[in-house]
Design an enzyme around this catalytic site. Structure first.
Site, PDB file in Angstrom:
ATOM      1  N   SER A 195       2.774   0.563  -5.581  1.00 32.97           N
ATOM      2  CA  SER A 195       2.010   1.068  -4.437  1.00 32.97           C
ATOM      3  C   SER A 195       0.865   1.943  -4.942  1.00 32.97           C
ATOM      4  CB  SER A 195       2.953   1.796  -3.471  1.00 32.97           C
ATOM      5  OG  SER A 195       2.353   1.973  -2.211  1.00 32.97           O
ATOM      6  N   GLU A 321       5.835  -7.124   2.795  1.00 27.75           N
ATOM      7  CA  GLU A 321       5.495  -5.751   2.447  1.00 27.75           C
ATOM      8  C   GLU A 321       5.477  -4.810   3.663  1.00 27.75           C
ATOM      9  OE1 GLU A 321       4.827  -4.243  -0.410  1.00 27.75           O
ATOM     10  OE2 GLU A 321       4.357  -5.803  -1.877  1.00 27.75           O
ATOM     11  N   HIS A 417       8.201  -3.490   1.482  1.00 29.84           N
ATOM     12  CA  HIS A 417       7.582  -2.605   0.500  1.00 29.84           C
ATOM     13  C   HIS A 417       8.637  -1.678  -0.101  1.00 29.84           C
ATOM     14  CE1 HIS A 417       4.081  -0.734  -1.276  1.00 29.84           C
ATOM     15  NE2 HIS A 417       4.461   0.470  -0.869  1.00 29.84           N
TER      16      HIS A 417
END
Length: 506
Positions: A195, A321, A417
């Site tokens: 990320s 995600e 995610h």
């Protein structure tokens, strides 16, 4: 003095302890080692200054303080105005008996972890990033704290814009100068992140400041999220105004960190869906700033011209995600077709894109289509495009998609995610893993984690994770799942929709 777990660094000796997670007592962990001076007082908003030396043995058996941060996102570390501001610290897990100088064979491969958190929250000491399992494979593992939010990425006149990136560079210099004493090889360093940490990794690949400090890179779920100096200045003007001071270095340095955090919250609350591009629903008003000496050009442009062709790259993303954000608290105001079409348009997609997504996902709700489009915009397309650009420029790039499904919340999170992180670190007993696995992980999850840990370790050691690299004419995709697969050519049916969408900084 515990000589067995004491190592002498350039600033003084540090004492660690056997990792409580070490199965055979072989892994030693050193926590909270300063790699730069506290970035406050005379050092506020400056490039990181050298850490002061200390007398005697420094106890490094407890985590150091996190960088100042609020509680806006999952993964925020506990911070309050009473927390020490001496936050530029790192942690080291080592399987090797401390040695100085380095062992004749050069020592163990080194993996340096940069945490995510939208550039506003997080800590290298988070349980998901515990490095024992990776160290048991023969790596020396380092995790890093760096300045976040305004402190790390806010535009301050007369000061460097990307102070958080410069902190990461300072940590890599510390690794170069000190890691041999921990049994690591300074000539075999991999920098890794997820990320915002992955965004940091690709910026480091493009930054002249970091050249030569690492040799391989791992980037999970790279956000295509950079901003221009003008945009950064506009954000800082708003934050300074909310804090009641002019946009001036001395005036801002007199404002307590918690007041800057409150001012940031005020700016975020009023940001709404303004602007155009991948950040139409803001998690943060901060991101790496393109245009200054630390990051003179967008990473995608730098990599496409071969600026990091000598750095092997392992990069990929999860298949669903964005579900983490919509299912765990973000309000999604998508209640009709026109709203979804407007979202697609703001992201740069052409007319008919929503229909094309619906054809790929028949029967999907508006919310589910929103998740697919936003996930591709924020993480998926940029990640694969980065791999392809690196390969086309002569670099070695390995690409993956993580498709294993979370079972919590009746499976609504999917391969969301951050679900990949406990698998790659081998930490399926962490709080994050127990939540996302909906309890104790089964044998399928554990076997997948074992394969991912092995791939990370092999890549850090040799530059080869165990499957074919992306070629200029073919994007080879490793799919991580309960049953893995490998495809020759990217079969994603929506990628053509993104072909003309630019990820230029805005």
């Amino acid at each position: 003095m515990d000589a067995e777990h004491t190592v002498t660094t350039a600033n003084g000796p540090v004492r660690g302890a056997v990792s409580p997670r070490s199965q055979d007592g072989r892994i030693t962990v050193y926590r909270g080692i300063p790699y730069a001076a506290a970035p406050f007082g005379e050092h506020r908003f400056t490039a990181p200054a050298p850490a002061p030396a200390w007398d005697g043995v420094r106890d490094c058996t407890e985590p150091g303080p996190p960088a100042p941060q609020g509680t806006q996102l999952i993964g925020a570390a506990p911070w309050s105005p009473d927390t020490s501001l001496d936050c530029l610290v790192l942690n080291v897990w080592t399987p090797a008996a401390p040695a100085a100088p380095a062992a004749p064979d050069g020592g163990a491969p080194v993996l340096v972890w940069i945490h995510g958190g939208a550039y506003i929250v997080g800590s290298g000491a988070e349980g998901t990033y515990e490095g024992t399992r990776l160290a048991e494979t023969g790596l020396v593992v380092v995790s890093v704290n760096y300045r976040l939010g305004f402190e790390g990425f806010g535009h301050v006149p007369g000061r460097p814009d990307n102070r958080g990136l410069l902190d990461q560079v300072a940590a890599l210099r510390w690794v170069r100068d000190n890691i041999a004493a921990f049994g690591g090889d300074p000539g075999n360093v991999t920098v890794a992140g997820e990320s915002a940490g992955a965004g940091s990794v690709v910026c480091l690949m493009a930054s002249p400041e970091a050249r030569g400090l690492f040799h391989r890179a791992v980037a999970h779920s790279v956000p295509g999220d950079m901003i221009t100096v003008d945009s950064a200045r506009l954000v800082s003007e708003r934050v300074a105004g909310a804090a009641g001071v002019p946009l001036d270095a001395e005036a801002l340095a007199a404002v307590a960190p918690e007041k800057i955090l409150a001012a940031t919250d005020e700016v975020l609350a009023g940001s709404g869906k303004s602007g155009k591009g991948v950040r139409t629903k803001e998690f943060t008003c901060y991101a790496p700033v393109v245009g200054g000496p630390e990051l003179p050009e967008p990473p995608l442009d730098a990599i496409a011209r071969g600026a990091a062709a000598d750095v092997a790259l392992l990069v990929g993303h999860n298949t669903e995600e964005y579900r983490l954000f919509t299912e765990l608290g973000q309000t999604v105001e998508i209640d009709d077709e026109s709203a979804l079409a407007a979202t697609a348009s703001r992201l740069g997609l052409g007319e008919g894109a929503v229909g094309a997504y619906r054809a790929v996902h028949p029967g999907a709700s508006l919310r589910e289509l929103f998740n697919e489009i936003r996930g591709d915009a924020l993480f998926c397309e940029y990640s694969v495009r980065f791999a392809e650009a690196h390969a086309a420029a002569g670099g070695s790039a390995y690409f993956f998609r993580f498709a294993a499904q979370s079972r919590t919340m009746e499976g609504r999170l999917g391969a969301c995610h951050a679900f990949d992180l406990p698998f790659a670190f081998g930490n399926l007993d962490s709080d994050l893993a127990l939540f996302l696995c909906d309890g104790e992980p089964d044998e399928g999850y554990r076997a997948l984690s074992g394969r991912m840990v092995a791939a990370w370790s092999a890549f850090a050691a040799t530059g080869d994770p165990g499957w074919p690299a992306v070629r200029p004419d073919t994007t080879v995709v490793r799919v991580w799942d309960i049953e893995d697969s490998l495809t020759e050519g990217d079969a994603s049916p929506v990628r053509a929709l993104w072909a003309d969408v630019s990820f230029a900084p805005r």
